[in-house]
Design a protein around this motif. Sequence first.
Motif, PDB file in Angstrom:
ATOM      1  N   ALA A  65      36.154  56.204  39.580  1.00 23.13           N
ATOM      2  CA  ALA A  65      36.369  55.710  40.930  1.00 23.13           C
ATOM      3  C   ALA A  65      35.141  54.958  41.404  1.00 23.13           C
ATOM      4  O   ALA A  65      34.014  55.264  41.024  1.00 23.13           O
ATOM      5  N   ALA A 115      44.673  52.654  39.940  1.00 19.33           N
ATOM      6  CA  ALA A 115      43.888  53.445  38.989  1.00 19.33           C
ATOM      7  C   ALA A 115      44.183  53.056  37.548  1.00 19.33           C
ATOM      8  O   ALA A 115      43.404  53.376  36.647  1.00 19.33           O
ATOM      9  N   CYS A 148      31.080  49.332  38.517  1.00 18.57           N
ATOM     10  CA  CYS A 148      31.693  49.193  39.833  1.00 18.57           C
ATOM     11  C   CYS A 148      31.132  48.011  40.609  1.00 18.57           C
ATOM     12  O   CYS A 148      31.690  47.612  41.631  1.00 18.57           O
ATOM     13  N   TRP A 163      38.835  50.952  41.050  1.00 18.94           N
ATOM     14  CA  TRP A 163      38.575  51.738  39.848  1.00 18.94           C
ATOM     15  C   TRP A 163      37.902  50.875  38.796  1.00 18.94           C
ATOM     16  O   TRP A 163      38.003  49.658  38.815  1.00 18.94           O
ATOM     17  N   VAL A 195      38.797  55.829  47.631  1.00 17.38           N
ATOM     18  CA  VAL A 195      38.352  54.999  46.526  1.00 17.38           C
ATOM     19  C   VAL A 195      38.503  53.528  46.892  1.00 17.38           C
ATOM     20  O   VAL A 195      39.553  53.103  47.378  1.00 17.38           O
TER      21      VAL A 195
END
Length: 314
Positions: A43, A268, A75, A59, A56
């Motif tokens: 996440a 996700a 990320c 992903w 979140v």
Amino acid sequence: MTSERQARPFRARERRPVAVLLLGFVLAVASGVSDAAEPRVQACPLNPPSLPSGEVLHWASPPEANKDDKAPAPCAACADPVNASAGTCAVFRFLASDACASGRCADAQGEFIRGSNDGHDFFLQYDTRYRDPDRYPRARGENCRFVLWAIPPVIGIEDVPGYAERNYWQDAYVASQTMVEPPFAKDDLAFAIQPPTTRGQHQFHIHIGTLKPAYRTALAGLARDAASVRINGLNFYARFIAVPAGSHPFAGIDISAIVRTMLPRGAADLPLHGVMATLTDDGRGLWILSAERFERSELNYISPTDCRLRLSRG
């Protein structure tokens, strides 16, 4: 090596409640346990101070799960100091450099020209690696491969907030019709984006090519209401969209949002799934396909004659 097989339906995974699935992903990341059949995701971020606990943003796939995208901070985009010098951010650095400030530049891997659509700029690359097959054996014969690159720091298909206000798929379509010589025919025109597990660069980009025979045959015989199909050894989730006559095929269509509704775990699942969008019926039909382990090599980039960048739209 993947062989071209006859298409056949596959059974999509049973949908489960989203909250349970997201919790499972978070627990897997926290415990270091993952399903051996697919890379784990993380996440972004797990618990940022600016967001409610557990929310979140998007992903990501950690670098150890990826073939080439080894960005230290998966990320974060290439503009982040942690990622700035990584090899997987090389194209982003080049396009942001003085060498490309004029809107035209070139390196050993391609020629680049800045384009614009709906008031937003992008770079279109004509991949010239096929000219040096000894150095780039995978590019052998690929004389008609183009890549659209985002200019702002955007990660990829998984970076939903990063491209939320921008239709890069429509940009790629416009580029294929106005910035390429000769322009791509609308039948079999295909666009693809790889997931972090298979891509080489951490910056958002869309590959432009045409359908391979296995895909052309499979889609020609696929019912318009089909939700899945197996092509070339890959299990695809599928969605067909009828395009109104005279309309730009990607205008007003949020490809990523549609894909998120197709995938069992929604956003996700984006770090694990690549996406192909292809036109049929002279642009009056649009198929959206998404599969794990999808690579840009599933498109065809070989043409009877060499393609080139069109230096002027006039």
